[in-house]
Structures are given as C-alpha cells and as structure tokens.
Design a protein around this motif. Sequence first.
Motif, PDB file in Angstrom:
ATOM      1  N   TRP A   1       0.831  -1.206   0.000  1.00 49.18           N
ATOM      2  CA  TRP A   1       0.000   0.000   0.000  1.00 49.18           C
ATOM      3  C   TRP A   1       0.866   1.256   0.000  1.00 49.18           C
ATOM      4  O   TRP A   1       0.519   2.267  -0.634  1.00 49.18           O
ATOM      5  CB  TRP A   1      -0.936  -0.009   1.209  1.00 49.18           C
ATOM      6  CG  TRP A   1      -2.191  -0.810   0.974  1.00 49.18           C
ATOM      7  CD1 TRP A   1      -2.401  -2.124   1.270  1.00 49.18           C
ATOM      8  CD2 TRP A   1      -3.399  -0.338   0.385  1.00 49.18           C
ATOM      9  NE1 TRP A   1      -3.665  -2.507   0.901  1.00 49.18           N
ATOM     10  CE2 TRP A   1      -4.309  -1.431   0.366  1.00 49.18           C
ATOM     11  CE3 TRP A   1      -3.821   0.893  -0.119  1.00 49.18           C
ATOM     12  CZ2 TRP A   1      -5.599  -1.317  -0.152  1.00 49.18           C
ATOM     13  CZ3 TRP A   1      -5.110   1.011  -0.627  1.00 49.18           C
ATOM     14  CH2 TRP A   1      -5.981  -0.084  -0.643  1.00 49.18           C
TER      15      TRP A   1
ATOM     16  N   LEU B   1      -7.798   5.570  -0.024  1.00 47.85           N
ATOM     17  CA  LEU B   1      -8.901   4.966   0.727  1.00 47.85           C
ATOM     18  C   LEU B   1     -10.174   5.796   0.681  1.00 47.85           C
ATOM     19  O   LEU B   1     -11.153   5.472   1.356  1.00 47.85           O
ATOM     20  CB  LEU B   1      -8.470   4.762   2.193  1.00 47.85           C
ATOM     21  CG  LEU B   1      -7.261   3.851   2.413  1.00 47.85           C
ATOM     22  CD1 LEU B   1      -6.921   3.765   3.891  1.00 47.85           C
ATOM     23  CD2 LEU B   1      -7.508   2.461   1.843  1.00 47.85           C
TER      24      LEU B   1
ATOM     25  N   LEU C   1      -9.665  -3.350   5.797  1.00 51.31           N
ATOM     26  CA  LEU C   1     -10.777  -2.748   5.072  1.00 51.31           C
ATOM     27  C   LEU C   1     -11.984  -3.689   5.010  1.00 51.31           C
ATOM     28  O   LEU C   1     -13.137  -3.263   5.145  1.00 51.31           O
ATOM     29  CB  LEU C   1     -10.337  -2.363   3.663  1.00 51.31           C
ATOM     30  CG  LEU C   1      -9.284  -1.246   3.567  1.00 51.31           C
ATOM     31  CD1 LEU C   1      -8.816  -1.091   2.129  1.00 51.31           C
ATOM     32  CD2 LEU C   1      -9.818   0.064   4.110  1.00 51.31           C
TER      33      LEU C   1
ATOM     34  N   LEU D   1      -5.771   4.923   8.192  1.00 52.79           N
ATOM     35  CA  LEU D   1      -7.083   4.293   8.291  1.00 52.79           C
ATOM     36  C   LEU D   1      -8.018   5.128   9.161  1.00 52.79           C
ATOM     37  O   LEU D   1      -9.194   5.321   8.830  1.00 52.79           O
ATOM     38  CB  LEU D   1      -6.931   2.880   8.866  1.00 52.79           C
ATOM     39  CG  LEU D   1      -6.299   1.858   7.914  1.00 52.79           C
ATOM     40  CD1 LEU D   1      -5.750   0.676   8.688  1.00 52.79           C
ATOM     41  CD2 LEU D   1      -7.325   1.386   6.876  1.00 52.79           C
TER      42      LEU D   1
ATOM     43  N   SER E   1      -9.399   8.212   7.389  1.00 53.27           N
ATOM     44  CA  SER E   1     -10.249   8.027   6.206  1.00 53.27           C
ATOM     45  C   SER E   1     -11.448   7.134   6.466  1.00 53.27           C
ATOM     46  O   SER E   1     -12.599   7.577   6.352  1.00 53.27           O
ATOM     47  CB  SER E   1      -9.414   7.462   5.045  1.00 53.27           C
ATOM     48  OG  SER E   1      -8.741   6.277   5.448  1.00 53.27           O
TER      49      SER E   1
END
Length: 371
Positions: A116, A131, A282, A312, A315
Amino acid sequence: MRIKSVEAIPLEIPFSPFGKDGGTSKGWAGNKWQKLSVLLIRVETQSGLVGWGEAFSYNCIRPLKAVVEDMIAPTVIDRDASDIGAINLDLQKGMHLWGRYGITVFALSGLDIALWDIAGKAAGKPVFELLGGRSRSLIEGYASLFRYGDADIVGDRAQAALDQGYRVLKLHEVSVPPLKAAREVAGPDIPITVDTNCPWQFEEAAQVIEEMKAYDPYWIEEPLFPPEDFEGLAKLQKLTGVPLAAGENACTAMEFRKMFQAGAVTYAQPSVTKVGGITEFLKTIEQAKQFGVTVMPHSPYFGTGYLATLHLLASVVPDGWAERFFLTVEACLYGDLIEPDANGCFRVPDGPGLGMEPDPDVIRDYRMKNL
C-alpha cells in the motif's frame, strides 16, 4: 511495477514505561520487557520504488523474520506490486497449511502494508487518498498504560497522562483497585477502558466486571480465555451490560465475521499488523458496518503499522481513537510524529504513500545483529 526484493529488518529500541517500577515491565514467558521489537519489511520494485511495512513481532521476531524471508519473499518476487488484493489472497491460500493465525498472518500483514505504501508513492498520493480521502488531519489518541498491578502507580500514571493532554485512558489491569484509583484521578467524564488480556473463565470474568461497573469502564477488553470464545463474550456482555471489546488477536476478516455473527462485542479492534494488513482491515470495517459494530483499532506500535493506522483512522474509521503506549522510546523511526499535541491528538502525515520514511540512522543504530 514488479517486485524486485523483500527484506525483513529487525530492530530493538529500548524504552521506559514512565513508571515507578525501575523502567521495566513484565513481558511474555517471564521475560522483562525493556525493548520494543519492530520488524520492518522493505519491498523494492524493479523501477526503484520502495515501500515499508511492519509485522507484529513482540517476542516472536526471530521466527517471523524467517517466515518473511523463506516463505513470503520467494513467492512474491516478480509479482506486480500493484496487485495487492490478489497477492494477499494468494498468500493466504498458499500458507494456510501453517495456520490462519499468528506469525504467518503477521508476516503477510507487513508485506501488505508495504505494498500500500508503494501504491501511494506510485500515484503520488497519501494512502488516505487511496482509501477515499481524509476526513480529519488530527486523530484523538488515548494513553495505553502498562500493567502495574498497583493502585498508587496507576493513579500516578493516569494523572501524568492527563497532564500530557490525553482525554482517554486505557488500563491493563485485572482487579478493581487500579480502576478505582484511575477514576478518582480522572473524574467522571474521562473515558477509561480496561484491557485484561484474556485472563478469566466466564464465572470469574462476570464477577470482576460486576465489581468494575461502579467505576464506569468505557469498555472491558478481552476478558475471556480463549479470546475466540465469541459465544462466551456475547453471553458475558449481555449478562453484565458492560460493553466488551476484542480483536487484537483475530487474524483475517473471516474471524471478525464470526465475532460479529455471535454478537460478541460492541467495539472491534483489528490490528493492521496482525489482521492481514490494510487489505483485510478494510474488509473488517465493511463487516463491522453490516453488524453495527464500532471499530477501534488496536495500534500500540512505533513502526510503519502506526502510520498505516493513522491513515485508516483519517479516512475509513472517522470516529476511532489512536492507541499510544504510555512510554518514552530511546529513538523513533518517525521523529516527533509519535508525540501527541497539547490536546492528546496525533498528526496524520500527508506525504506520498504512508507519508513519511523511516529514519535510516535509527535503522542503522538499532538493527539487531546476528539475526
């Protein structure tokens, strides 16, 4: 964008837990815990892009490094680094013979985070943009205290954390007096969570949690052993009326689905360095939405897993808190990025990929030798 190399880089960085216990803390298998273990995973593409990941490595860094080098690296060399989901799934299938928990998934998590990072760098965007965009640039954090087993020390450390600006606390205690001491210091409005680390069978857990209720725990974390006793957690939560949290020991979104189907928790705690990386994290978030479960990441890290968690939280987990071990480290891979501001909040880095490169001098000075 083919993968050229995968390297596992083990670090040990001394720390002090801010305590009155001489700067040591109980670790695993009777060991004193005085150094943070960080296994960085460096992935380089044939075009020269470098991504950094982190695999959960507390007290398992030696076998974990072997999994990365002997099982994962040979499998992914020459794969397309942008094909993150397919690589993750193929590794899960290829390594399932050695278990879907523990070290194999930790190693997979570190590789996934690195991919990522590469994806963001290739796009010239921070991961939070990949994201879906950033909803906040500052993340409220909570001070995650060590287990002291002493009410006076817990009260002292709770006050120190509040003085640093934190407005949420986590204890790692298994009795009522330390929680009582923290509540007396914090007052009625500060959320206090209690991580018990899987100590009890059902009857004992129910008794202790009933006693803790007088001091308003925001959640009780992992009260049962084994941690995957989701049916027991569901019964315990219903019986006591206290919100339960779990998930730091769950690997892959499939395990969280079982947890949610059982109605086991109010708060789910996927750990990006354990669950299967950003990809599985996710999937876990989507399942949590389906079952109405709130996600609160497990994130007491100081390597790349910390950065991934911030992205994370910025977002796709807009209401979550960032967990920060209440300690001082001798050196940091990311400078003052791990330090909270005056309001106990953490800044989300906005450079390409995960937003910041690890300090090469720290890697050089704290790299474990002969491993």
